[in-house]
Design a protein around this motif. Structure first.
Motif, PDB file in Angstrom:
ATOM      1  N   VAL A 432       0.840  -1.194   0.000  1.00  0.00           N
ATOM      2  CA  VAL A 432       0.000   0.000   0.000  1.00  0.00           C
ATOM      3  C   VAL A 432       0.874   1.243   0.000  1.00  0.00           C
ATOM      4  CG1 VAL A 432      -1.823   1.260   1.199  1.00  0.00           C
ATOM      5  CG2 VAL A 432      -1.777  -1.247   1.288  1.00  0.00           C
ATOM      6  N   ASP A 433       0.673   2.105  -0.992  1.00  0.00           N
ATOM      7  CA  ASP A 433       1.396   3.369  -1.082  1.00  0.00           C
ATOM      8  C   ASP A 433       0.565   4.439  -0.386  1.00  0.00           C
ATOM      9  OD1 ASP A 433       2.735   5.659  -1.698  1.00  0.00           O
ATOM     10  OD2 ASP A 433       2.693   5.405  -3.870  1.00  0.00           O
ATOM     11  N   LEU A 434       0.968   4.813   0.822  1.00  0.00           N
ATOM     12  CA  LEU A 434       0.213   5.790   1.594  1.00  0.00           C
ATOM     13  C   LEU A 434       0.345   7.191   1.021  1.00  0.00           C
ATOM     14  CD1 LEU A 434       1.042   4.585   5.228  1.00  0.00           C
ATOM     15  CD2 LEU A 434      -0.789   3.848   3.702  1.00  0.00           C
ATOM     16  N   THR A 435       1.330   7.407   0.181  1.00  0.00           N
ATOM     17  CA  THR A 435       1.472   8.693  -0.488  1.00  0.00           C
ATOM     18  C   THR A 435       0.300   8.931  -1.437  1.00  0.00           C
ATOM     19  OG1 THR A 435       3.866   8.339  -0.443  1.00  0.00           O
ATOM     20  CG2 THR A 435       3.052  10.130  -1.819  1.00  0.00           C
ATOM     21  N   TRP A 444      -3.399   5.013   8.906  1.00  0.00           N
ATOM     22  CA  TRP A 444      -2.144   4.565   9.507  1.00  0.00           C
ATOM     23  C   TRP A 444      -1.492   5.648  10.355  1.00  0.00           C
ATOM     24  CZ3 TRP A 444      -0.695  -0.074  10.474  1.00  0.00           C
ATOM     25  CH2 TRP A 444      -1.147  -1.135   9.679  1.00  0.00           C
ATOM     26  N   LEU A 445      -1.538   6.900   9.922  1.00  0.00           N
ATOM     27  CA  LEU A 445      -0.966   7.967  10.738  1.00  0.00           C
ATOM     28  C   LEU A 445      -1.704   8.097  12.065  1.00  0.00           C
ATOM     29  CD1 LEU A 445      -0.292  10.686   7.995  1.00  0.00           C
ATOM     30  CD2 LEU A 445       1.429   9.458   9.328  1.00  0.00           C
ATOM     31  N   ASP A 446      -3.028   7.974  12.016  1.00  0.00           N
ATOM     32  CA  ASP A 446      -3.814   7.988  13.260  1.00  0.00           C
ATOM     33  C   ASP A 446      -3.461   6.780  14.128  1.00  0.00           C
ATOM     34  OD1 ASP A 446      -5.016  10.309  12.468  1.00  0.00           O
ATOM     35  OD2 ASP A 446      -6.912   9.375  11.830  1.00  0.00           O
ATOM     36  N   CYS A 447      -3.272   5.645  13.467  1.00  0.00           N
ATOM     37  CA  CYS A 447      -2.926   4.404  14.156  1.00  0.00           C
ATOM     38  C   CYS A 447      -1.650   4.563  14.981  1.00  0.00           C
ATOM     39  CB  CYS A 447      -2.727   3.303  13.121  1.00  0.00           C
ATOM     40  SG  CYS A 447      -3.503   1.769  13.548  1.00  0.00           S
ATOM     41  N   PHE A 448      -0.622   5.072  14.336  1.00  0.00           N
ATOM     42  CA  PHE A 448       0.663   5.231  15.013  1.00  0.00           C
ATOM     43  C   PHE A 448       0.586   6.286  16.114  1.00  0.00           C
ATOM     44  CE2 PHE A 448       2.300   2.871  11.431  1.00  0.00           C
ATOM     45  CZ  PHE A 448       3.387   2.177  11.973  1.00  0.00           C
ATOM     46  N   VAL A 499       3.859   1.945   5.553  1.00  0.00           N
ATOM     47  CA  VAL A 499       3.895   1.488   6.943  1.00  0.00           C
ATOM     48  C   VAL A 499       5.340   1.230   7.357  1.00  0.00           C
ATOM     49  CG1 VAL A 499       3.152  -0.332   8.535  1.00  0.00           C
ATOM     50  CG2 VAL A 499       1.578   0.507   6.782  1.00  0.00           C
ATOM     51  N   ARG A 500       6.123   0.702   6.448  1.00  0.00           N
ATOM     52  CA  ARG A 500       7.525   0.411   6.741  1.00  0.00           C
ATOM     53  C   ARG A 500       8.299   1.692   7.065  1.00  0.00           C
ATOM     54  NH1 ARG A 500      11.727  -0.350   2.956  1.00  0.00           N
ATOM     55  NH2 ARG A 500      10.135  -0.216   1.339  1.00  0.00           N
ATOM     56  N   SER A 501       8.071   2.765   6.297  1.00  0.00           N
ATOM     57  CA  SER A 501       8.794   4.008   6.570  1.00  0.00           C
ATOM     58  C   SER A 501       8.345   4.643   7.880  1.00  0.00           C
ATOM     59  CB  SER A 501       8.624   4.989   5.411  1.00  0.00           C
ATOM     60  OG  SER A 501       7.303   5.472   5.324  1.00  0.00           O
ATOM     61  N   LEU A 502       7.071   4.460   8.248  1.00  0.00           N
ATOM     62  CA  LEU A 502       6.597   4.961   9.541  1.00  0.00           C
ATOM     63  C   LEU A 502       7.244   4.194  10.687  1.00  0.00           C
ATOM     64  CD1 LEU A 502       2.791   5.485   8.771  1.00  0.00           C
ATOM     65  CD2 LEU A 502       4.507   7.256   9.185  1.00  0.00           C
ATOM     66  N   LEU A 503       7.417   2.893  10.507  1.00  0.00           N
ATOM     67  CA  LEU A 503       8.112   2.090  11.515  1.00  0.00           C
ATOM     68  C   LEU A 503       9.573   2.512  11.612  1.00  0.00           C
ATOM     69  CD1 LEU A 503       6.616  -1.430  10.670  1.00  0.00           C
ATOM     70  CD2 LEU A 503       6.243  -0.155  12.777  1.00  0.00           C
ATOM     71  N   ASP A 504      10.210   2.753  10.471  1.00  0.00           N
ATOM     72  CA  ASP A 504      11.604   3.196  10.473  1.00  0.00           C
ATOM     73  C   ASP A 504      11.751   4.538  11.185  1.00  0.00           C
ATOM     74  OD1 ASP A 504      12.468   0.966   9.118  1.00  0.00           O
ATOM     75  OD2 ASP A 504      12.457   1.917   7.137  1.00  0.00           O
ATOM     76  N   THR A 505      10.806   5.443  10.929  1.00  0.00           N
ATOM     77  CA  THR A 505      10.860   6.753  11.576  1.00  0.00           C
ATOM     78  C   THR A 505      10.743   6.619  13.082  1.00  0.00           C
ATOM     79  OG1 THR A 505       9.838   7.752   9.616  1.00  0.00           O
ATOM     80  CG2 THR A 505       9.831   9.059  11.631  1.00  0.00           C
ATOM     81  N   ARG A 506       9.840   5.755  13.524  1.00  0.00           N
ATOM     82  CA  ARG A 506       9.684   5.535  14.970  1.00  0.00           C
ATOM     83  C   ARG A 506      10.956   4.955  15.575  1.00  0.00           C
ATOM     84  NH1 ARG A 506       4.811   1.777  16.757  1.00  0.00           N
ATOM     85  NH2 ARG A 506       6.230   0.145  16.055  1.00  0.00           N
ATOM     86  N   GLU A 507      11.569   4.016  14.859  1.00  0.00           N
ATOM     87  CA  GLU A 507      12.810   3.414  15.347  1.00  0.00           C
ATOM     88  C   GLU A 507      13.933   4.457  15.420  1.00  0.00           C
ATOM     89  OE1 GLU A 507      15.992  -0.119  14.161  1.00  0.00           O
ATOM     90  OE2 GLU A 507      14.117   0.098  13.045  1.00  0.00           O
ATOM     91  N   HIS A 508      14.033   5.310  14.422  1.00  0.00           N
ATOM     92  CA  HIS A 508      15.062   6.345  14.430  1.00  0.00           C
ATOM     93  C   HIS A 508      14.867   7.306  15.604  1.00  0.00           C
ATOM     94  CE1 HIS A 508      15.676   5.809   9.793  1.00  0.00           C
ATOM     95  NE2 HIS A 508      16.062   4.770  10.497  1.00  0.00           N
ATOM     96  N   CYS A 509      13.610   7.683  15.859  1.00  0.00           N
ATOM     97  CA  CYS A 509      13.331   8.583  16.981  1.00  0.00           C
ATOM     98  C   CYS A 509      13.642   7.914  18.313  1.00  0.00           C
ATOM     99  CB  CYS A 509      11.871   9.042  16.933  1.00  0.00           C
ATOM    100  SG  CYS A 509      11.469  10.136  15.553  1.00  0.00           S
ATOM    101  N   LEU A 510      13.360   6.611  18.428  1.00  0.00           N
ATOM    102  CA  LEU A 510      13.684   5.872  19.651  1.00  0.00           C
ATOM    103  C   LEU A 510      15.197   5.797  19.863  1.00  0.00           C
ATOM    104  CD1 LEU A 510      11.118   2.933  19.435  1.00  0.00           C
ATOM    105  CD2 LEU A 510      11.278   4.563  21.321  1.00  0.00           C
ATOM    106  N   ASP A 564       2.788  -7.527  13.795  1.00  0.00           N
ATOM    107  CA  ASP A 564       3.843  -6.605  14.215  1.00  0.00           C
ATOM    108  C   ASP A 564       3.578  -5.185  13.734  1.00  0.00           C
ATOM    109  OD1 ASP A 564       5.416  -8.296  15.657  1.00  0.00           O
ATOM    110  OD2 ASP A 564       6.723  -8.834  13.994  1.00  0.00           O
ATOM    111  N   TRP A 565       2.642  -5.015  12.816  1.00  0.00           N
ATOM    112  CA  TRP A 565       2.486  -3.717  12.163  1.00  0.00           C
ATOM    113  C   TRP A 565       1.814  -2.667  13.042  1.00  0.00           C
ATOM    114  CZ3 TRP A 565       0.673  -4.949   6.496  1.00  0.00           C
ATOM    115  CH2 TRP A 565       1.694  -5.685   5.875  1.00  0.00           C
TER     116      TRP A 565
END
Length: 609
Positions: A432-435, A444-448, A499-510, A564-565
C-alpha cells in the motif's frame, strides 16, 4: 548524564540529543563545504554513542569493570554523516559557531585540511583559514557533483522522484535500477552543464548552454522589481504567461494538426509583448513567461543530448531548481514533449547537497564511506518540501531557514539487492502506497499516533533502573508526534510513505533518545516459547503435498508478521486472553483491509520457482 544499564552506570554518557542543527559537533571528525553564491552546504562526519541490543542470548554484555549486566545491551559507537544547508550571507556567523563548538583547541585541527568546492572555495579561503585554522583544499565542482550524485543513488532508496504538478500525488518515487549507470546529469546553475556519467570514474561534459539560472535572474531583475531569486520565482507562480507568450492557437486559431502541434503550445516566447499595451502587462506575467522560456530551452537541450547518446535517465539539479514546483514542472514537460515520451526527467530529493557530499568523500578515509551502505536518518533530516520546525541556525537572533540531512552507517557493510529477485528494479516490498492513498494514509498515521502513549510506557518499562528514562521517553514522544504531523501535511517529504517508513521513523526517533528496542524482553520470551513448538510445526509442514506445503508456509509467514504492524484490528485481537499463532491463523482473513481494515492480495501466495 550517566547511562544506566542493568544495575550498573556507565561512565560514557549518552545525552539527550540537541534539537537544533549542527548536532553532535563535539564528536565531529572531519568536514567539508560547498560554498555557492547564495547557499552554503557543510558536511561533517561524527561518531554517535548509542545503546546496542544483543539479541543472541549467548552474547555477554559487561560493564566497565567486566561484570555481566542484564538486559543484554552494550554501549557502542555509530558513524553518522551530517549535511547542513543555509544562506551564504550567514557564513561568517556559521564559522564562528563552528570555531566555538568544533574547534575546541588549536591543536585539535592543527595541520588539518578542509575540502571545499564551489565558487566560494576561492572567495572564502582566507576566512576559513582565519576562523578555523584549516588549510583549504579546493575540489573541482563537477567532479564533486557527480560523486555526490552516485553516493545518493546508491544509498537512499527514495532519492529519485518524478514531478507531476497536476498529479495525485505530485511526487512519484520510482525504483532505481541496481545499475545506476549510465545517466545524464544536468546541472542548472548560472549556466547549464550536461554531464554524461558512464561509471564511477568515467564521465565527461558533453554539452550545456549559457542560458541558465543566471539568465533568468539577470533578465528578471531588468524586467521586474523582484529583489531576489526566490521573489522572482514567487512572482512567476502568480503570473499568466499566455498574456505575453504567443501560442500555436494565436497563429492557427487552434491546433495545428498538420504539424502535430496543440493549440496551447508556446510558439514564441514573449511573442505577444510587441503588440500588447504596456499597461496590460503585469510583472508576474513577465516572470512566468521568462521562467518558461529558460526551462523549455533547458529541457529541449537535455532531451536532445539524451537521445543523441541513447540515455534514458536524466537527473536535474542545481540552484535554479531547488525542488521548486513550477521550475520542475516546466523542465519535465519540455523533456517529455521534445523526446516524445522517450526520456523521463528525474529529480533528486537532496540535489542541493551533491557538491558537499562529493567534497566530503574526497577526504573521508576514516569513515570508510565506500565500504558501507548508508541510510537516511528520518529523525534528523528536514524532508523535501520545507525545513521542519526547530531547524534553525544556532547563534542567530532571528530564525533562519536551514535544511539538514543525516545518514547513518549500516554496520553490515554494503547492502545489495536479493540475488533471487528476477527484476530487482521493479520489486516493491510495500503493498500500500500511503502517499497515493489518502484514506489509508489517514488510517495509519492515526494508528501510530494513537498507539504512542503505549509505546512510551513500554520504553520506560524496558529500562526500569534508568533515572532519566521518563525524560528520554517524553523527548521521543515529542519528536515522533512532530514527524507524524509533518507527514500529514507533506506525505512525500521522505519518499514513498509506507507502513515500513513509519516504523523506520519511529525506530530512528527511539534510537535518538537511547531506546533501541523497548520490546526486547517480550520478544525474547515469545521467541523462546515459539522455538519449543518449531520442530512439531516443521514436521506437519513436511507431511503436506508440495503445493499445499508452500502455500501454508506463506500463510504462516503472513500470520506471524502481520501483527507486528500495529494496526488497530491486530492490536485488539492480541488483547484476547490466550491469543497465539493458531488464533492468528484463524483470524487472518478477518484482517482484510477494505477502507478501514487490511486487505490480503492473493498474489502473495503466487511463487515463481
Amino acid at each position: 548524564m550517566p547511562s544506566t544499564i542493568g544495575d550498573k552506570t556507565y561512565s560514557k554518557s549518552i545525552e539527550l540529543p540537541e534539537t537544533e542543527v549542527f548536532r553532535n559537533l563535539k564528536n565531529a571528525k572531519r568536514f567539508a563545504m560547498d560554498i555557492g553564491g547564495s547557499l552554503t552546504k557543510i558536511a561533517y562526519y561524527s561518531t554517535v554513542p548509542y545503546r546496542k541490543v544483543l539479541y543472541n542470548k549467548d552474547q555477554k554484555a559487561v560493564d566497565s569493570e567486566g561484570q555481566e549486566v542484564n538486559p543484554k545491551y552494550e554501549v557502542s559507537q555509530g558513524d553518522r554523516l551530517h549535511f547542513v544547508k543555509f544562506e551564504t550571507k550567514y557564513i561568517e556567523t556559521c564559522l564562528d559557531f563552528l570555531q566555538e563548538n568544533l574547534v575546541a583547541s588549536a591543536d585539535v585541527m592543527k595541520e588539518k585540511k578542509i575540502k571545499v568546492t564551489g565558487g566560494g572555495a576561492y572567495k572564502y579561503a582566507d576566512l576559513l583559514q582565519e576562523k578555523l585554522g584549516l588549510t583549504v583544499d579546493k575540489e573541482e565542482e563537477m567532479t564533486c557533483l557527480i560523486e555526490g550524485c552516485n553516493f545518493l543513488l546508491k544509498n537512499i532508496h527514495d532519492e529519485v522522484f518524478i514531478y507531476q504538478r497536476h498529479g495525485n500525488p505530485e511526487y512519484r518515487f520510482p525504483n532505481v535500477d541496481p545499475c545506476i549507470f549510465p545517466y545524464l546529469l544536468v546541472n542548472i546553475g548560472s549556466g547549464v552543464s550536461i554531464m554524461k556519467v558512464e561509471a564511477e570514474d568515467r564521465y565527461e561534459r558533453i554539452g550545456g548552454t549559457a542560458t541558465g539560472g543566471g539568465t533568468f535572474w539577470g533578465l528578471g531583475k531588468l524586467l521586474t522589481k523582484a529583489k531576489g531569486f526566490d521573489e522572482l520565482l514567487a512572482l512567476a507562480e502568480r503570473g499568466d504567461h499566455r498574456k505575453i507568450d504567443m501560442l500555436v492557437k494565436d497563429i492557427y486559431g487552434g491546433d495545428c494538426t498538420s504539424l502535430g502541434l496543440p493549440g496551447d503550445l508556446i510558439a514564441s516566447s514573449f511573442g505577444k509583448a510587441a503588440q500588447a499595451a504596456p499597461e496590460s502587462i503585469q510583472e508576474a506575467d513577465i516572470a512566468r513567461s521568462l521562467l518558461f522560456a529558460i526551462s523549455n530551452d533547458i529541457g529541449q537541450i537535455a532531451s536532445l543530448y539524451a537521445m543523441m547518446h541513447g540515455l534514458k535517465k536524466v537527473y536535474f539539479g542545481g540552484y535554479f531548481l531547488r525542488n521548486h514546483p513550477l521550475s520542475m514542472h516546466t523542465v519535465s514537460f519540455a523533456i517529455n514533449y521534445w523526446s516524445r515520451g522517450q526520456v523521463q526527467g528525474l529529480f533528486l530529493r537532496h540535489e542541493g547537497y551533491l557538491g558537499a557530499i562529493g567534497a566530503f568523500l574526497k577526504g573521508a578515509e576514516e569513515c570508510d564511506a565506500d565500504k558501507y551502505s548508508w541510510s537516511e536518518n528520518y529523525a534528523g533530516s528536514s524532508g523535501l518540501q520545507s525545513p521542519l520546525p526547530g531547524h534553525r541556525l544556532p547563534s542567530l537572533p532571528v530564525a533562519v531557514s536551514v535544511d539538514q540531512l543525516e545518514m547513518d552507517r549500516i554496520d553490515q557493510g554494503v547492502l545489495v539487492y536479493c540475488p533471487l529477485l528476477d527484476q530487482p528494479a521493479s520489486y516493491v516490498p510495500d503493498m500500500v502506497d500511503l502517499t497515493e492513498d489518502a484514506e489509508a494514509r489517514k488510517y495509519w498515521l492515526d494508528c501510530f499516533e494513537e498507539s504512542l502513549d503505549k509505546f512510551v510506557s513500554q520504553a520506560i518499562k524496558s529500562q526500569p533502573l534508568s533515572a532519566n528514562a521518563p525524560a528520554r521517553a517524553q523527548k521521543f514522544k515529542e519528536k515522533y508526534i512532530s514527524r507524524l504531523q509533518y507527514l500529514k501535511q507533506h506525505p512525500c517529504a521522505f519518499g514513498n510513505l509506507t507502513v515500513r517508513s513509519l516504523l523506520d521513523t519511529r525506530e530512528h526517533c527511539l534510537n535518538e533518545v537511547d531506546f533501541p528496542d523497548p520490546y526486547l524482553q517480550q520478544k525474547q520470551m515469545e521467541n523462546e516459547a515459539a522455538l519449543l513448538l518449531l520442530s512439531d510445526h516443521l514436521a506437519e509442514l513436511d507431511a503436506l503435498p508440495w503445493r499445499q506445503k508452500h502455500e501454508t508456509a506463506a500463510t504462516n509467514l503472513l500470520a506471524g508478521n502481520v501483527f507486528d504492524w500495529g494496526a488497530k484490528e491486530a492490536a485488539a485481537l492480541m488483547q484476547i486472553p490466550g491469543f497465539g499463532f493458531q488464533q492468528a491463523l484463524a483470524h487472518l482473513q478477518s484482517i482484510v483491509r477494505t477502507k478501514n481494515s487490511f486487505k490480503l492480495d492473493s498474489s502473495l501466495f503466487r511463487f515463481h520457482l
